[in-house]
Design an enzyme around this catalytic site. Structure first.
Site, mmCIF file in Angstrom:
data_model
loop_
_atom_site.group_PDB
_atom_site.id
_atom_site.type_symbol
_atom_site.label_atom_id
_atom_site.label_comp_id
_atom_site.label_asym_id
_atom_site.label_seq_id
_atom_site.Cartn_x
_atom_site.Cartn_y
_atom_site.Cartn_z
ATOM 1 C CG HIS A 8 -1.778 -1.200 1.325
ATOM 2 N ND1 HIS A 8 -3.062 -1.222 0.808
ATOM 3 C CD2 HIS A 8 -1.557 -2.436 1.835
ATOM 4 C CE1 HIS A 8 -3.598 -2.417 1.015
ATOM 5 N NE2 HIS A 8 -2.703 -3.178 1.627
ATOM 6 C CG HIS A 186 -6.468 -6.752 1.284
ATOM 7 N ND1 HIS A 186 -6.104 -6.249 0.056
ATOM 8 C CD2 HIS A 186 -5.531 -6.319 2.173
ATOM 9 C CE1 HIS A 186 -4.992 -5.537 0.198
ATOM 10 N NE2 HIS A 186 -4.630 -5.561 1.465
ATOM 11 C CD GLU A 189 -4.645 -8.890 7.217
ATOM 12 O OE1 GLU A 189 -3.654 -8.409 7.788
ATOM 13 O OE2 GLU A 189 -5.465 -8.203 6.577
ATOM 14 C CG ASP A 267 0.245 -5.352 4.251
ATOM 15 O OD1 ASP A 267 -0.421 -4.650 3.474
ATOM 16 O OD2 ASP A 267 -0.261 -5.959 5.202
ATOM 17 C CG ASP A 268 0.366 -1.189 5.135
ATOM 18 O OD1 ASP A 268 -0.015 -0.262 4.412
ATOM 19 O OD2 ASP A 268 -0.301 -2.220 5.349
#
Length: 307
Positions: A8, A186, A189, A267-268
Site C-alpha cells: 500500500h 484482501h 487475513e 504490505d505497509d
C-alpha cells in the site's frame, strides 16, 4: 527478478517524510518528535494499525506529496531487487478528507513514470476500495477514476476485513472487469475462508491478498492449487497485527508445501518493520527459508504479476 504485488503506497509513508510533509503543508501533528511517533507503532490488531495509518495520511495534500511518497518507495524497492511493483492506493482515504482525486492520481502517475526512468522499476497502480466505508462511495469513486482516465491496471479491496465481506462490492467489481481491469481482493487475513470464496466467485479476483486462513478449508486449498491463484502473503504484517503469533509459526512453509502459488510482500513496510528484502532476510533467519524456497517465491511473484 522480483515483483512486489502487495504494498500500500500510503503504508510506505516513513516517519521522516511525515514530518517533512507536515512542515511543507503546515499540518499540525499530535507527536512532538520522531521518537514519540515511533512509540505508537505497536499494534494489537488490524484496527489499531488503521487508526494510526489514516491519521498519518493527513500530511498528504498535493500531487507533489504523492509523487514524493511513491518515488521514495520505488527507490527503496529498487534497492531491494524489485523490478516490478504493482502498488495499491486508497482513493477514498483521500477524497473523504477533501483531497481531490485528480491530485492523488497525477502525483502517483508521475512517480510511476519516474520509477521506470530513474530506478528501473516497472510500476503500476491498483485502486483499492476501502471496504469499511459506504458501498455507494466505492461506486462513486470508481466512476471518478474512469472520468479521470486514471492509469490504473486493476481494482482492489482492502481495510478492515471482518464484517465487510467481498459480496458487498460485487457490482463495482463487475463494472471494473467490464472496463478491462484486473480484480484483486484482501481476503482470509482476519476474515474467514468464506471471504476468499466470495472474492473468487463474486468479485472475479485473480489474486488473493493475504489468504493465509485459506489453509483452514481443504476444499479451498485444492481449488487455489488447481487454478494456481496467487496469494500475496505479508509475513511481517501478519506478525505485527497479531494475525500470527510469531514469524517462527507463520504458515508460509505449509502453504508452499501444499503447492499454493505464494508470493512474499511487505504490505505497509513503514509500519511493519521492513521492506521486501527485509522480509526475505527475516524468513531466512527466523523461519529457515532455504535458497530454493526463496527462488520459488521470486519466480512465483513474476508469474503472479500482471506486467
Amino acid at each position: 527478478m522480483l515483483a512486489e504485488l502487495h504494498v500500500h503506497i500510503e503504508g510506505t509513508l516513513e516517519p521522516e517524510l511525515i514530518f517533512a510533509l507536515a512542515e511543507r503543508n503546515r499540518v499540525s501533528l499530535p507527536y512532538a518528535d520522531l521518537d514519540e511517533l515511533r512509540s505508537r507503532y505497536e499494534f494489537t490488531d488490524l484496527q489499531s494499525f488503521l487508526d494510526l495509518y489514516y491519521a498519518n495520511m493527513q500530511v498528504l495534500r498535493t500531487a507533489e506529496d504523492f509523487t514524493d511518497l511513491a518515488k521514495a518507495y520505488l527507490r527503496r524497492a529498487a534497492q531491494a531487487g524489485v523490478t516490478r511493483a504493482e502498488f495499491f492506493f486508497d482513493p477514498q482515504a483521500h477524497t473523504s478528507r477533501g483531497v481531490p482525486l485528480a491530485e492523488v492520481v497525477e502525483g502517483l502517475a508521475e512517480a510511476v513514470a519516474a520509477g521506470r526512468r530513474e530506478f528501473g522499476v516497472d510500476a503500476a497502480m491498483i485502486a483499492s476500495v476501502v471496504r469499511d466505508r459506504p458501498v455507494h462511495e466505492a461506486e462513486e469513486v470508481f466512476g471518478e477514476l474512469l472520468r479521470l482516465s486514471a492509469p490504473i491496471i486493476g481494482l482492489g479491496l482492502d481495510s478492515a476485513e471482518v464484517g465487510y465481506p467481498p459480496s458487498l462490492f460485487e457490482d463495482v467489481f463487475a463494472r471494473a472487469r467490464a472496463e478491462g481491469l484486473h480484480a484483486v481482493a484482501h481476503a482470509g487475513e482476519e476474515g474467514p475462508p468464506e471471504y476468499v470464496w466470495q472474492a473468487l466467485d463474486l468479485l472475479g479476483a485473480e489474486r488473493i491478498d493475504h489468504g493465509i486462513r485459506s489453509l483452514e478449508d481443504p476444499l479451498l486449498v485444492a481449488r487455489l492449487v488447481d487454478e494456481q491463484i496467487p496469494l500475496t502473503v505479508c509475513p511481517l504484517s501478519n506478525v505485527r497485527l497479531r494475525v500470527v503469533d510469531s514469524l517462527e509459526r507463520h504458515p508460509l512453509p505449509r502453504m508452499l508445501e501444499a503447492g499454493l502459488l505464494v508470493t512474499v510482500n511487505s504490505d505497509d513496510p513503514a509500519y511493519f518493520g521492513g521492506y521486501v528484502d527485509d522480509t526475505f532476510a527475516a524468513l531466512r533467519d527466523r523461519l529457515g527459508l532455504t535458497d530454493a524456497q526463496r527462488e520459488t517465491l521470486a519466480r512465483n511473484s513474476i508469474a503472479a504479476s500482471f506486467g
